[in-house]
Design a protein around this motif. Structure first.
Motif, PDB file in Angstrom:
ATOM      1  N   PHE A  66       0.894  -1.120   0.231  1.00  0.00           N
ATOM      2  CA  PHE A  66      -0.022  -0.110  -0.063  1.00  0.00           C
ATOM      3  C   PHE A  66       0.831   1.263   0.056  1.00  0.00           C
ATOM      4  O   PHE A  66       0.512   2.264  -0.675  1.00  0.00           O
ATOM      5  N   THR A  67       1.987   1.212   0.722  1.00  0.00           N
ATOM      6  CA  THR A  67       2.942   2.398   0.786  1.00  0.00           C
ATOM      7  C   THR A  67       3.640   2.424  -0.563  1.00  0.00           C
ATOM      8  O   THR A  67       4.141   3.550  -1.050  1.00  0.00           O
ATOM      9  N   ASP A  84       7.021  -2.169  -4.153  1.00  0.00           N
ATOM     10  CA  ASP A  84       6.028  -3.165  -4.763  1.00  0.00           C
ATOM     11  C   ASP A  84       5.206  -2.341  -5.668  1.00  0.00           C
ATOM     12  O   ASP A  84       4.574  -1.663  -5.500  1.00  0.00           O
ATOM     13  N   LEU A  85       5.409  -2.771  -7.032  1.00  0.00           N
ATOM     14  CA  LEU A  85       4.974  -1.943  -8.030  1.00  0.00           C
ATOM     15  C   LEU A  85       3.462  -2.722  -8.529  1.00  0.00           C
ATOM     16  O   LEU A  85       2.995  -2.122  -9.495  1.00  0.00           O
ATOM     17  N   TYR A  86       2.673  -3.712  -7.725  1.00  0.00           N
ATOM     18  CA  TYR A  86       1.897  -4.367  -8.404  1.00  0.00           C
ATOM     19  C   TYR A  86       0.555  -3.416  -8.600  1.00  0.00           C
ATOM     20  O   TYR A  86       0.125  -3.598  -9.751  1.00  0.00           O
ATOM     21  N   ARG A  87       0.279  -2.371  -8.290  1.00  0.00           N
ATOM     22  CA  ARG A  87      -0.569  -1.745  -8.104  1.00  0.00           C
ATOM     23  C   ARG A  87      -0.420  -0.445  -9.234  1.00  0.00           C
ATOM     24  O   ARG A  87      -1.031   0.488  -9.424  1.00  0.00           O
ATOM     25  N   LEU A  88       0.646  -0.255  -9.472  1.00  0.00           N
ATOM     26  CA  LEU A  88       1.038   0.675 -10.615  1.00  0.00           C
ATOM     27  C   LEU A  88       0.776   0.575 -12.010  1.00  0.00           C
ATOM     28  O   LEU A  88       0.777  -0.811 -12.321  1.00  0.00           O
ATOM     29  N   SER A  89       0.718   1.429 -12.984  1.00  0.00           N
ATOM     30  CA  SER A  89       0.243   1.121 -14.311  1.00  0.00           C
ATOM     31  C   SER A  89       1.439   1.047 -15.171  1.00  0.00           C
ATOM     32  O   SER A  89       1.592   0.531 -16.357  1.00  0.00           O
TER      33      SER A  89
END
Length: 152
Positions: A66-67, A84-89
């Motif tokens: 999340f951070t 952690d780049l999972y949430r990035l496009s």
């Protein structure tokens, strides 16, 4: 030029031991790229690596899900940055997270495919996959030619 190294890790402790064996080989400017599906052990590997680098087996290492990035001061006056780049496009969002400044230290990156053109050359790539047993993982280490030594 040596090819990838494939290791069978029977349990979470073996994943931690692999990270601990790699830690002394890391130095400022390095990148460790952690690839693999959800739940394959990328965060566990990063946690063990950071604890080994800090020399503190009890170091609090929260997931940066999340951070997006967590930074750590390491002995010797350098820093490690766990992304952690999972949430990035894509790469534009990575740049906003202080990527260029972080490259002075060590970067540990989960979901490195989101880096696009920012993907560092010469990085150590650790690809984790599910093995035969519930806890077993298969790690394939590549890149970093000549620096891995005997990690198996």
């Amino acid at each position: 030029m040596p090819g990838p190294i494939t290791l069978h890790l029977p349990d979470l402790a073996a994943t931690g031991r692999l990270a601990a064996r790699l830690a002394p080989r890391l130095r400022p400017g390095d990148a460790v790229l952690l690839e693999g599906p959800l739940g394959a052990g990328k965060s566990a590997f990063a946690r063990a690596l950071l604890r080994a680098l800090a020399g503190d087996p009890g170091l609090e290492v929260p997931s940066p899900s999340f951070t997006l990035v967590q930074s750590y001061e390491l002995p010797g006056g350098w820093e490690a940055h766990h992304y952690d780049l999972y949430r990035l496009s894509g790469p534009a969002e990575v740049a906003e997270l202080g990527w260029e400044e972080a490259r002075d230290g060590l970067v540990i990156v989960e979901w490195p495919e989101r880096l696009g053109g920012l993907r560092p050359e010469g990085a150590l790539v650790v690809r984790l996959a599910y093995g035969a047993g519930e806890e077993e993982r298969v790690a394939v280490l590549s890149g970093w030619d000549g620096r891995m030594g005997e990690v198996g």
